[in-house]
Design a protein around this motif. Structure first.
Motif, PDB file in Angstrom:
ATOM      1  N   UNK A  15       0.837  -1.208   0.000  1.00 53.52           N
ATOM      2  CA  UNK A  15       0.000   0.000   0.000  1.00 53.52           C
ATOM      3  C   UNK A  15       0.870   1.256   0.000  1.00 53.52           C
ATOM      4  N   UNK A  16       1.950   1.246   0.763  1.00 53.45           N
ATOM      5  CA  UNK A  16       2.860   2.401   0.795  1.00 53.45           C
ATOM      6  C   UNK A  16       3.529   2.589  -0.560  1.00 53.45           C
ATOM      7  N   UNK A  17       3.972   1.499  -1.165  1.00 46.42           N
ATOM      8  CA  UNK A  17       4.635   1.574  -2.468  1.00 46.42           C
ATOM      9  C   UNK A  17       3.691   2.068  -3.560  1.00 46.42           C
ATOM     10  N   UNK A  18       2.398   1.896  -3.358  1.00 46.60           N
ATOM     11  CA  UNK A  18       1.411   2.382  -4.328  1.00 46.60           C
ATOM     12  C   UNK A  18       1.406   3.908  -4.400  1.00 46.60           C
ATOM     13  N   UNK A  19       1.985   4.566  -3.401  1.00 42.73           N
ATOM     14  CA  UNK A  19       2.011   6.026  -3.360  1.00 42.73           C
ATOM     15  C   UNK A  19       3.267   6.637  -3.979  1.00 42.73           C
ATOM     16  N   UNK A  25      11.388   4.575  -5.845  1.00 36.10           N
ATOM     17  CA  UNK A  25      11.553   3.314  -5.121  1.00 36.10           C
ATOM     18  C   UNK A  25      11.735   3.646  -3.644  1.00 36.10           C
ATOM     19  N   UNK A  26      11.481   2.663  -2.809  1.00 38.25           N
ATOM     20  CA  UNK A  26      11.759   2.771  -1.377  1.00 38.25           C
ATOM     21  C   UNK A  26      12.618   1.593  -0.974  1.00 38.25           C
ATOM     22  N   UNK A  27      13.574   1.823  -0.120  1.00 39.76           N
ATOM     23  CA  UNK A  27      14.409   0.732   0.376  1.00 39.76           C
ATOM     24  C   UNK A  27      13.630  -0.080   1.407  1.00 39.76           C
ATOM     25  N   UNK A  28      14.080  -1.299   1.627  1.00 34.51           N
ATOM     26  CA  UNK A  28      13.476  -2.151   2.665  1.00 34.51           C
ATOM     27  C   UNK A  28      13.636  -1.483   4.026  1.00 34.51           C
ATOM     28  N   UNK A  29      14.774  -0.851   4.249  1.00 34.95           N
ATOM     29  CA  UNK A  29      15.023  -0.182   5.528  1.00 34.95           C
ATOM     30  C   UNK A  29      14.025   0.953   5.751  1.00 34.95           C
ATOM     31  N   UNK A  30      13.733   1.716   4.696  1.00 36.30           N
ATOM     32  CA  UNK A  30      12.774   2.817   4.824  1.00 36.30           C
ATOM     33  C   UNK A  30      11.376   2.273   5.114  1.00 36.30           C
ATOM     34  N   UNK A  31      10.974   1.239   4.410  1.00 36.31           N
ATOM     35  CA  UNK A  31       9.652   0.634   4.661  1.00 36.31           C
ATOM     36  C   UNK A  31       9.564   0.109   6.094  1.00 36.31           C
ATOM     37  N   UNK A  60      21.293  -1.583  -6.652  1.00 35.87           N
ATOM     38  CA  UNK A  60      22.209  -0.453  -6.650  1.00 35.87           C
ATOM     39  C   UNK A  60      22.045   0.408  -5.418  1.00 35.87           C
ATOM     40  N   UNK A  61      22.954   1.370  -5.246  1.00 38.82           N
ATOM     41  CA  UNK A  61      22.938   2.208  -4.046  1.00 38.82           C
ATOM     42  C   UNK A  61      21.675   3.065  -3.921  1.00 38.82           C
ATOM     43  N   UNK A  62      21.022   3.366  -5.014  1.00 38.37           N
ATOM     44  CA  UNK A  62      19.781   4.138  -4.972  1.00 38.37           C
ATOM     45  C   UNK A  62      18.583   3.235  -5.266  1.00 38.37           C
ATOM     46  N   UNK A  63      18.772   1.941  -5.081  1.00 39.74           N
ATOM     47  CA  UNK A  63      17.734   0.974  -5.388  1.00 39.74           C
ATOM     48  C   UNK A  63      16.707   0.828  -4.291  1.00 39.74           C
ATOM     49  N   UNK A  64      15.825  -0.109  -4.511  1.00 43.24           N
ATOM     50  CA  UNK A  64      14.761  -0.382  -3.555  1.00 43.24           C
ATOM     51  C   UNK A  64      13.646  -1.156  -4.232  1.00 43.24           C
ATOM     52  N   UNK A  65      12.442  -0.897  -3.790  1.00 43.52           N
ATOM     53  CA  UNK A  65      11.276  -1.622  -4.283  1.00 43.52           C
ATOM     54  C   UNK A  65      10.227  -0.662  -4.820  1.00 43.52           C
ATOM     55  N   UNK A  66       9.502  -1.144  -5.813  1.00 42.57           N
ATOM     56  CA  UNK A  66       8.321  -0.454  -6.333  1.00 42.57           C
ATOM     57  C   UNK A  66       7.357  -1.520  -6.834  1.00 42.57           C
ATOM     58  N   UNK A  67       6.128  -1.111  -7.086  1.00 41.27           N
ATOM     59  CA  UNK A  67       5.142  -2.064  -7.573  1.00 41.27           C
ATOM     60  C   UNK A  67       5.509  -2.527  -8.979  1.00 41.27           C
ATOM     61  N   UNK A  68       5.275  -3.796  -9.243  1.00 39.32           N
ATOM     62  CA  UNK A  68       5.495  -4.350 -10.581  1.00 39.32           C
ATOM     63  C   UNK A  68       4.205  -4.321 -11.389  1.00 39.32           C
TER      64      UNK A  68
END
Length: 166
Positions: A15-19, A25-31, A60-68
């Motif tokens: 739900x957060x990534x939907x925003x 992207x958001x990192x796992x640590x940020x989530x 990568x260093x600026x990587x993370x997760x987003x919705x697929x």
């Protein structure tokens, strides 16, 4: 039926990534920070969501997760199955055939009535979860939000969202 804590964390994370913005992207640590949960435990579930094709992993260093997929294309059932696996919650062990006086073979031609009832309930439960998308949840939250919920997540995303170059 009891679902793991990971299901709640996964649903809130999706739900957060939907925003996010389209390139964000958001990192796992940020989530994990946002939800006040363990990064290592959440990471396990984010990886399961990625493996199920619900999240895209950007390395990568600026990587993370987003919705697929679009939020409207991700159901609660998709998330539950990614985290918990596809097996039904109730798994019949055919205990009718155990013990000192097992049922005769003639009773084994049909599934156990208990198993049939439990599978029927599971089917209904899964059908209900399949009806609810992340977009539906977002719309419900937005409809009752007086601004505090949006403000909280927007402020967090402003600091923690990582933007990918196209």
């Amino acid at each position: 039926m009891k679902l793991s804590e990971g299901v709640e964390q996964a649903i809130h994370s999706v739900a957060m990534l939907a925003n996010l913005s389209p390139e964000g992207v958001l990192s796992a640590a940020a989530l994990a920070e946002y939800h006040g949960v363990s990064t290592s435990y959440l990471l396990k579930h984010l990886q399961a969501l990625s493996g199920a094709g619900l999240l895209q992993t950007v390395s990568g260093p600026r990587g993370g997760y987003r919705l697929a997929r679009a939020p409207a294309e991700i159901s609660l059932l998709d998330i539950v199955l990614a985290v918990e696996g596809p097996e039904p919650a109730f798994r019949c062990q055919e205990i009718r055939q155990r013990g000192p006086n097992p049922l005769p073979a003639r009773y084994m031609t049909r599934p156990c009535e208990i198993n049939a009832a439990m599978l029927k309930a599971e089917k209904a439960y899964r059908a209900e979860l399949k009806k609810v998308s992340i977009a539906d949840l977002g719309a419900e939250v937005a409809a009752r939000d007086d601004g505090a919920i949006a403000s909280r997540s927007c402020a967090f995303l402003e600091v923690h969202e990582r933007r990918q170059r196209s």
